[in-house]
Scaffold this motif. Sequence first.
Motif, PDB file in Angstrom:
ATOM      1  N   MET A   1     -71.637  27.058  98.602  1.00  0.00           N
ATOM      2  CA  MET A   1     -71.775  28.354  97.957  1.00  0.00           C
ATOM      3  C   MET A   1     -71.376  28.226  96.481  1.00  0.00           C
ATOM      4  N   THR A   2     -72.186  28.807  95.629  1.00  0.00           N
ATOM      5  CA  THR A   2     -71.943  28.746  94.196  1.00  0.00           C
ATOM      6  C   THR A   2     -70.858  29.735  93.793  1.00  0.00           C
ATOM      7  N   GLN A   3     -69.949  29.258  92.948  1.00  0.00           N
ATOM      8  CA  GLN A   3     -68.897  30.136  92.441  1.00  0.00           C
ATOM      9  C   GLN A   3     -69.478  31.094  91.402  1.00  0.00           C
ATOM     10  N   SER A   4     -68.959  32.309  91.394  1.00  0.00           N
ATOM     11  CA  SER A   4     -69.362  33.266  90.358  1.00  0.00           C
ATOM     12  C   SER A   4     -68.795  32.809  89.019  1.00  0.00           C
ATOM     13  N   LEU A   5     -69.355  33.352  87.961  1.00  0.00           N
ATOM     14  CA  LEU A   5     -68.817  33.063  86.631  1.00  0.00           C
ATOM     15  C   LEU A   5     -67.346  33.469  86.573  1.00  0.00           C
ATOM     16  N   TYR A   6     -67.020  34.585  87.189  1.00  0.00           N
ATOM     17  CA  TYR A   6     -65.639  35.079  87.247  1.00  0.00           C
ATOM     18  C   TYR A   6     -64.712  34.017  87.847  1.00  0.00           C
ATOM     19  N   GLU A   7     -65.132  33.422  88.952  1.00  0.00           N
ATOM     20  CA  GLU A   7     -64.321  32.383  89.603  1.00  0.00           C
ATOM     21  C   GLU A   7     -64.250  31.116  88.742  1.00  0.00           C
ATOM     22  N   GLN A   8     -65.379  30.754  88.132  1.00  0.00           N
ATOM     23  CA  GLN A   8     -65.402  29.557  87.291  1.00  0.00           C
ATOM     24  C   GLN A   8     -64.496  29.701  86.066  1.00  0.00           C
ATOM     25  N   LEU A   9     -64.372  30.935  85.572  1.00  0.00           N
ATOM     26  CA  LEU A   9     -63.515  31.171  84.403  1.00  0.00           C
ATOM     27  C   LEU A   9     -62.033  31.158  84.770  1.00  0.00           C
ATOM     28  N   GLY A  10     -61.721  31.336  86.053  1.00  0.00           N
ATOM     29  CA  GLY A  10     -60.327  31.322  86.486  1.00  0.00           C
ATOM     30  C   GLY A  10     -59.845  32.640  87.073  1.00  0.00           C
ATOM     31  N   GLY A  11     -60.786  33.562  87.325  1.00  0.00           N
ATOM     32  CA  GLY A  11     -60.429  34.816  88.001  1.00  0.00           C
ATOM     33  C   GLY A  11     -59.593  35.755  87.147  1.00  0.00           C
ATOM     34  N   GLU A  12     -58.854  36.613  87.819  1.00  0.00           N
ATOM     35  CA  GLU A  12     -58.104  37.685  87.160  1.00  0.00           C
ATOM     36  C   GLU A  12     -57.141  37.191  86.076  1.00  0.00           C
ATOM     37  N   PRO A  13     -56.344  36.138  86.333  1.00  0.00           N
ATOM     38  CA  PRO A  13     -55.415  35.703  85.271  1.00  0.00           C
ATOM     39  C   PRO A  13     -56.151  35.273  84.007  1.00  0.00           C
ATOM     40  N   ALA A  14     -57.281  34.614  84.178  1.00  0.00           N
ATOM     41  CA  ALA A  14     -58.041  34.147  83.013  1.00  0.00           C
ATOM     42  C   ALA A  14     -58.669  35.322  82.266  1.00  0.00           C
ATOM     43  N   VAL A  15     -59.236  36.275  83.000  1.00  0.00           N
ATOM     44  CA  VAL A  15     -59.844  37.436  82.344  1.00  0.00           C
ATOM     45  C   VAL A  15     -58.769  38.236  81.616  1.00  0.00           C
ATOM     46  N   ASN A  16     -57.632  38.419  82.248  1.00  0.00           N
ATOM     47  CA  ASN A  16     -56.544  39.160  81.598  1.00  0.00           C
ATOM     48  C   ASN A  16     -56.087  38.468  80.313  1.00  0.00           C
ATOM     49  N   ALA A  17     -55.907  37.157  80.373  1.00  0.00           N
ATOM     50  CA  ALA A  17     -55.477  36.408  79.184  1.00  0.00           C
ATOM     51  C   ALA A  17     -56.546  36.475  78.105  1.00  0.00           C
ATOM     52  N   ALA A  18     -57.807  36.343  78.504  1.00  0.00           N
ATOM     53  CA  ALA A  18     -58.898  36.362  77.531  1.00  0.00           C
ATOM     54  C   ALA A  18     -58.976  37.716  76.828  1.00  0.00           C
ATOM     55  N   VAL A  19     -58.862  38.791  77.567  1.00  0.00           N
ATOM     56  CA  VAL A  19     -58.967  40.117  76.956  1.00  0.00           C
ATOM     57  C   VAL A  19     -57.815  40.348  75.977  1.00  0.00           C
ATOM     58  N   ASP A  20     -56.623  39.929  76.350  1.00  0.00           N
ATOM     59  CA  ASP A  20     -55.474  40.117  75.455  1.00  0.00           C
ATOM     60  C   ASP A  20     -55.663  39.347  74.141  1.00  0.00           C
ATOM     61  N   ILE A  21     -56.090  38.105  74.243  1.00  0.00           N
ATOM     62  CA  ILE A  21     -56.319  37.292  73.039  1.00  0.00           C
ATOM     63  C   ILE A  21     -57.501  37.849  72.244  1.00  0.00           C
ATOM     64  N   PHE A  22     -58.548  38.220  72.965  1.00  0.00           N
ATOM     65  CA  PHE A  22     -59.755  38.763  72.323  1.00  0.00           C
ATOM     66  C   PHE A  22     -59.416  39.979  71.459  1.00  0.00           C
ATOM     67  N   TYR A  23     -58.631  40.905  71.979  1.00  0.00           N
ATOM     68  CA  TYR A  23     -58.323  42.100  71.185  1.00  0.00           C
ATOM     69  C   TYR A  23     -57.391  41.788  70.022  1.00  0.00           C
ATOM     70  N   ARG A  24     -56.540  40.784  70.162  1.00  0.00           N
ATOM     71  CA  ARG A  24     -55.746  40.372  68.999  1.00  0.00           C
ATOM     72  C   ARG A  24     -56.677  39.886  67.885  1.00  0.00           C
TER      73      ARG A  24
END
Length: 124
Positions: A1-24
Amino acid sequence: MTQSLYEQLGGEPAVNAAVDIFYRKMLSDNRVSRFFEGVDMERQASKQKAFLTMVFGGPAKYTGKDMYEGHKHLIKMGLNDSHVDAVIENLGATLKELGVKNELIAQVAGIANSVRDDVLGRGH
């Protein structure tokens, strides 16, 4: 089964970290920072995390406005393609800073570009 982009990026911790850095990055970028004046950034980041989780194929919890409705007040402030380019650039730089592979960054940029016309109100 293919992983979603969300899973490939690292899931919730990665999205949370990315959004925080992105807005900075966004708040320190003179090309786009004025669009965030008076914005509750904690609330904005929370909505963005939910939105990105949904578009990356993660567990969908986003209940916010569609792209046009969410940005039409910014169009009145002059939001245009150069600003969308800045957003995509800052998002890519954020993901690179987090060590995300270039191929995944390209997928994220493709998703961001796919909503460009909706964000800018083309066709509305």
